[in-house]
Design a protein around this motif. Structure first.
Motif, PDB file in Angstrom:
ATOM      1  N   CYS A 117     -79.590 -52.481 -94.715  1.00  0.00           N
ATOM      2  CA  CYS A 117     -78.772 -53.466 -94.012  1.00  0.00           C
ATOM      3  C   CYS A 117     -79.230 -54.869 -94.392  1.00  0.00           C
ATOM      4  N   ASN A 174     -78.054 -57.567 -92.632  1.00  0.00           N
ATOM      5  CA  ASN A 174     -77.583 -58.458 -91.563  1.00  0.00           C
ATOM      6  C   ASN A 174     -78.660 -59.141 -90.737  1.00  0.00           C
ATOM      7  N   CYS A 207     -79.732 -58.852 -87.629  1.00  0.00           N
ATOM      8  CA  CYS A 207     -79.492 -59.214 -86.236  1.00  0.00           C
ATOM      9  C   CYS A 207     -80.885 -59.441 -85.634  1.00  0.00           C
ATOM     10  N   TYR A 250     -82.587 -58.853 -83.073  1.00  0.00           N
ATOM     11  CA  TYR A 250     -83.335 -57.859 -82.298  1.00  0.00           C
ATOM     12  C   TYR A 250     -83.696 -56.616 -83.104  1.00  0.00           C
ATOM     13  N   CYS A 251     -83.171 -56.488 -84.317  1.00  0.00           N
ATOM     14  CA  CYS A 251     -83.097 -55.163 -84.957  1.00  0.00           C
ATOM     15  C   CYS A 251     -84.143 -54.940 -86.050  1.00  0.00           C
ATOM     16  N   PRO A 254     -83.303 -53.374 -90.754  1.00  0.00           N
ATOM     17  CA  PRO A 254     -83.419 -53.933 -92.111  1.00  0.00           C
ATOM     18  C   PRO A 254     -84.852 -53.939 -92.637  1.00  0.00           C
ATOM     19  N   GLN A 282     -75.245 -48.362 -92.180  1.00  0.00           N
ATOM     20  CA  GLN A 282     -75.514 -49.296 -91.073  1.00  0.00           C
ATOM     21  C   GLN A 282     -74.367 -50.275 -90.933  1.00  0.00           C
TER      22      GLN A 282
HETATM   23 FE1  SF4 Z   1     -77.515 -55.558 -87.116  1.00  0.00          FE
HETATM   24 FE2  SF4 Z   1     -79.351 -53.682 -87.122  1.00  0.00          FE
HETATM   25 FE3  SF4 Z   1     -76.813 -53.011 -87.301  1.00  0.00          FE
HETATM   26 FE4  SF4 Z   1     -77.987 -54.197 -89.349  1.00  0.00          FE
HETATM   27  S1  SF4 Z   1     -78.497 -52.204 -88.528  1.00  0.00           S
HETATM   28  S2  SF4 Z   1     -75.981 -54.714 -88.490  1.00  0.00           S
HETATM   29  S3  SF4 Z   1     -79.400 -55.594 -88.344  1.00  0.00           S
HETATM   30  S4  SF4 Z   1     -77.778 -53.957 -85.539  1.00  0.00           S
END
Ligand code: SF4
Ligand code: SAH
Ligand code: F3S
Length: 437
Positions: free
Chosen positions: A157, A159, A161, A163-164, A167, A201
């Motif tokens: 991923c 992205n 985000c 909190y995540c 990645p 993802q």
């Molecule tokens: Fe966001 Fe995590 Fe989904 Fe990637 S995997 S889009 S960082 S929530």
């Protein structure tokens, strides 16, 4: 013959990878068993998306350590998202683990099976390990075909985000070549699979890194013409990336089910910004309006995090109000959990007390149970098409095109077949009916 068990937690990607690991171990001459305590080789496929998932993994690792102390022949392999780049630290913490391999690093697993002194009896091999290695490189497997099969199409991923952790544990996006996926789905169809669930993802990113930049809609078009495949689903979409072309493909391709997983995560713009999701509540609402107008039967699932750092009661109420307004078919709600290495864990204070998170979680779940109950009740007296996946408690079960779990009783053999089911009873979580043909 050595007996193995694959223990799995986490998302569908992990389930898909566990199926693949089982396929390799079968081909390498191991025999699958149904419980951890019967196995000589245990593969733990781990998840660390929240602390609760990680705790479950650590608990099982502790249990296995105790078992290994008693039965020194026990071998323990660990994969999944617990495995980070600091393998030395993990080796220090878990000296009883025989092999750590990153998610999808099947060649490490196969090399371990091939190592000198491996206790696999050569005569039990169904085909040579060299062939196995070659097939791993092509992402192929000899796994038994089930009516529904997960097919990963993009790993990682991009992205981030806030909190995540995904990645950091799964790396950057890497798409599988389109022809390779078509080839795998053809093979699955030949072996009896009727439904494929494409995984990533963020499936909307599919293909951006491939020559010619094919996208998910192109892939759906190709897969839609494979004989034997009746249904195609995919997950997860990202609200900031889902394209009109994809929505058109879902609307126009018969085999693509009317079902989207479209995580919103929060119903408040300040929280969405802090989460770095890249869209506003207004944009999400507009997107859902467009999707519903184009695909009237669409079944929508979402994910919501409650108790993100700084989330006030009022901001939470915005999430609750959005759940009420959107009338999702399914809501997966989770309490925020700080994860090492993420921006949110560094920059924000985890200041919503866990009792408050629990209360908010309950409120979302209660509200959603009412909504799902109402949505499902509308199916009473109607007929739905069910792809039968197996039996549970004396009943056949499977899913409708809208991803509803449906049960029915019948003496015939329905495994892997499409049944027309007349719905009698409904609940927020499942439907029960009678087969009409
Ligand atoms: Fe966001 Fe995590 Fe989904 Fe990637 S995997 S889009 S960082 S929530
Ligand atoms: N790629 C998907 C799924 C990622 S993980 C997506 O973009 O939505 C699955 C779900 O776990 C997320 O949708 C999110 O709701 C939840 N999640 C991820 N990190 C979390 C955290 N730190 N605390 C609580 N829930 C989290
Ligand atoms: Fe868990 Fe990794 Fe999936 S953290 S949710 S197993 S991508």
């Amino acid at each position: 013959m050595r007996r193995y068990f694959v223990w799995t937690v986490g998302c569908q990607m992990n389930k898909a990878e566990s199926q693949r690991i089982a396929g390799y171990l079968d081909s390498a001459g191991y025999q699958g068993v149904n419980s951890l305590s019967d196995a000589d080789l245990v593969v733990l496929n781990t998840c660390v998306v929240r602390q609760s998932a990680e705790d479950k993994v650590l608990g099982t690792l502790g249990l296995l350590k105790g078992m290994k102390d008693k039965h020194s022949g026990l071998q323990i392999l660990v994969t999944g998202c617990l495995v980070n780049s600091d393998s030395e630290e993990l080796e220090r913490r878990f000296p009883h683990v025989d092999l750590l391999f990153k998610p999808g690093a099947y060649s490490d697993l196969i090399a371990w099976c091939e190592r000198p002194g491996a206790s696999v009896e050569q005569e039990s091999l169904s085909y040579p390990l060299a062939a196995l290695r070659a097939s791993a490189e092509r992402n192929n497997t000899s796994r038994p075909a089930s009516p529904c099969a997960f097919v990963p199409i993009i790993q990682g991923c991009d992205n981030f985000c806030s909190y995540c952790i995904v990645p950091y544990r799964r790396g950057r996006e890497v798409s599988r070549p389109l022809e390779e996926i078509v080839c795998e789905v053809n093979e699955l169809a030949r072996r009896g699979t009727r439904e494929v669930i494409l995984l990533g993802q963020n499936v909307d990113s599919y293909g951006h890194d491939l020559p010619g930049h094919p996208d998910l809609a192109d892939l759906l078009n190709k897969l839609g013409s494979i004989d034997g495949i009746n249904r195609i689903r995919f997950l997860t979409n990202h609200p900031k990336d889902i394209s009109p072309k994809l929505i058109d493909a879902v609307a126009s391709l018969d085999k693509v089910c009317e079902h989207l997983e479209l995580p919103v995560q929060a119903g408040d713009n300040d929280i969405l910004r802090a989460m770095r999701r890249g869209y506003s509540v207004e944009q999400y609402r507009e997107l859902v309006r467009i999707i519903r107008r184009r695909i009237s039967q669409i079944s929508l699932s979402t994910d919501i995090i409650v108790g993100f750092p700084g989330e006030t009661e009022e901001q939470f109420e915005h999430s609750l109000a959005l759940v009420t307004e959107m009338r999702f078919d399914v809501v997966h709600a989770a309490a925020y959990s700080p994860r090492p290495g993420t921006v949110a864990s560094r920059e924000y204070h985890n200041d919503v007390p866990s009792e408050v998170k629990k209360k908010r979680l309950n409120k979302i779940e209660e509200r959603q149970a009412v909504i799902a109950g109402q949505i499902n009740a509308q199916l009473q007296g109607r007929e739905v098409e069910v792809l039968v996946e197996g039996r549970k408690k004396g009943k056949w079960f499977g899913r409708s095109r809208g991803n509803k779990l449906v049960f029915f009783e019948d003496a015939g053999d329905w495994l892997g077949r499409l049944a027309r089911v007349h719905i009698g009873r409904t609940s927020p979580w499942s439907l029960v009916g009678e087969v009409t043909k």
